[in-house]
Enzyme design. Structure first.
Site, short mmCIF file in Angstrom:
data_model
loop_
_atom_site.label_atom_id
_atom_site.label_comp_id
_atom_site.label_asym_id
_atom_site.label_seq_id
_atom_site.Cartn_x
_atom_site.Cartn_y
_atom_site.Cartn_z
N HIS A 95 0.89 -1.18 0.00
CA HIS A 95 0.00 0.00 0.00
C HIS A 95 0.92 1.22 0.00
O HIS A 95 1.92 1.22 0.72
CB HIS A 95 -0.88 0.01 1.26
CG HIS A 95 -1.70 -1.25 1.43
ND1 HIS A 95 -3.00 -1.35 1.05
CD2 HIS A 95 -1.37 -2.46 1.95
CE1 HIS A 95 -3.46 -2.56 1.31
NE2 HIS A 95 -2.48 -3.27 1.87
N GLU A 105 -0.90 2.05 6.01
CA GLU A 105 -2.25 1.83 6.55
C GLU A 105 -2.22 2.03 8.06
O GLU A 105 -2.97 2.83 8.61
CB GLU A 105 -2.73 0.44 6.16
CG GLU A 105 -2.80 0.26 4.65
CD GLU A 105 -3.90 -0.67 4.23
OE1 GLU A 105 -3.77 -1.88 4.48
OE2 GLU A 105 -4.90 -0.18 3.65
N THR A 202 -7.84 -5.19 5.36
CA THR A 202 -7.97 -3.73 5.20
C THR A 202 -8.64 -3.36 3.88
O THR A 202 -8.73 -2.18 3.55
CB THR A 202 -6.60 -3.04 5.28
OG1 THR A 202 -5.81 -3.46 4.17
CG2 THR A 202 -5.88 -3.36 6.58
S1 BO1 Z 1 -4.64 -7.02 3.89
O1 BO1 Z 1 -3.34 -7.58 4.15
O2 BO1 Z 1 -5.50 -6.84 5.04
N1 BO1 Z 1 -4.46 -5.62 3.16
C1 BO1 Z 1 -5.45 -8.12 2.83
C2 BO1 Z 1 -6.62 -7.74 2.22
C3 BO1 Z 1 -7.26 -8.63 1.37
C4 BO1 Z 1 -6.71 -9.90 1.15
C5 BO1 Z 1 -5.54 -10.24 1.77
C6 BO1 Z 1 -4.90 -9.36 2.62
N2 BO1 Z 1 -7.26 -10.80 0.31
C7 BO1 Z 1 -8.55 -10.67 -0.29
C8 BO1 Z 1 -8.42 -10.65 -1.76
C9 BO1 Z 1 -9.80 -10.55 -2.35
C10 BO1 Z 1 -10.64 -11.67 -1.86
C11 BO1 Z 1 -10.60 -11.75 -0.38
C12 BO1 Z 1 -11.29 -12.96 0.13
O3 BO1 Z 1 -9.27 -11.78 0.09
O4 BO1 Z 1 -7.68 -9.50 -2.13
O5 BO1 Z 1 -9.71 -10.61 -3.75
O6 BO1 Z 1 -12.00 -11.48 -2.24
O7 BO1 Z 1 -10.72 -14.10 -0.43
ZN ZN Z 2 -2.62 -5.10 2.66
#
Ligand code: BO1
Ligand code: ZN
Length: 260
Positions: A95, A105, A202
């Site tokens: 990010h 973040e 997030t």
């Molecule tokens: S994070 O590390 O909190 N920024 C983060 C946010 C989303 C995901 C992984 C880490 N993964 C998401 C995918 C989406 C999907 C969802 C559920 O997981 O980006 O495409 O829909 O599988």
């Molecule tokens: Zn992330």
């Protein structure tokens, strides 16, 4: 409307398709405030087993740039620290902001860093895969390691990744990993100083299934490496910048720090 980081579809509007954005009590990211965190000297250092990757792909999904190892090539695991189980590595992504003064973040005492790197893992003792872990949506199902990036010296360990950024400029594009990449070499030498708390993804679907471990000491990247992120495009062909969610209320959560 599909979620994104523009005015109309950005974090302030995610609640419309994702009510947990607003009603959730364990949302991420948060501001990590030194006066409010609980020092916990019983928190052990994290234990990582990250053999270098030789196969994988780097991709632009329109929201971020992400590295995904080939399944056959992925033996990377995480345990220790606040974790009661063993976790398997899934992907990492970033990010960042349009200028150095924003992009992370999480924040520390209100301060934003220029970018944040996320190593995403899932509990492989309880679940069979990343999608199944997300579907189960249990507390501590996922564990994400967060690293702040600030502009300074060139980061040689991240260079294999930043060198690939021009190749994934267009949203939807992907590129096979060109040279070996060692995640462990990106991390601080000692894994003792971190914040940890129970939070969420997030980005939508913002599920509250993430054990967050955010390292205190920022990594450095050069100004040129930072500019390479800002040259990546979103799905509208505009610069992909400002792909971060602002901090959420802590509510009644305890945020622990492993250091004094
Ligand atoms: S994070 O590390 O909190 N920024 C983060 C946010 C989303 C995901 C992984 C880490 N993964 C998401 C995918 C989406 C999907 C969802 C559920 O997981 O980006 O495409 O829909 O599988
Ligand atoms: Zn992330």
């Amino acid at each position: 409307m599909v979620w994104g980081y523009d005015k109309e579809n950005g974090p302030a509007n995610w609640y419309k398709s994702c009510p947990i954005a607003f009603i959730g009590k364990r949302q991420s990211p948060i501001d990590l405030i030194d006066n409010e965190v609980k020092r916990d000297s019983s928190l052990e250092p994290l234990v990582v087993s990250y053999p270098p990757f030789s196969k994988g792909k780097f991709l632009n999904n329109g929201h971020s740039v992400q590295f995904v190892p080939d399944a056959s090539n992925n033996l990377s695991e995480l345990s220790g620290g606040p974790l009661a189980k063993k976790y398997k590595f899934e992907q990492f992504h970033f990010h960042w902001g349009d200028k150095d003064s924003e992009g992370s973040e999480h924040r520390v005492n209100g301060k934003m860093y220029s970018a944040e790197l996320h190593f995403v893992h899932w509990d492989c003792e309880t679940h069979a895969s990343f999608p199944e872990t997300v579907k189960a949506n249990k507390r501590n199902g996922l564990c994400v390691l967060g690293f702040f990036l600030k502009v300074g010296a060139e980061n040689a360990a991240l260079k294999p990744i930043t060198d690939m950024l021009p190749k994934v400029k267009k949203a939807g594009s992907s590129e096979p990993l060109a040279i070996e990449f060692d995640m462990r070499s990106v991390m601080p030498k000692d894994l003792t100083d971190y914040y940890t708390y129970d939070g969420s993804l997030t980005t939508p679907p913002l599920l509250e299934c993430v054990k967050w471990i955010v390292f205190k000491e920022p990594l450095e990247v050069s100004a040129a490496q930072m500019e390479a992120f800002r040259a990546v495009e979103n799905g509208n062909g505009e610069p992909l910048v400002g792909n971060y969610r602002p901090p959420c209320p802590v509510h009644s959560r305890t945020v622990a720090a492993s250091f004094k």
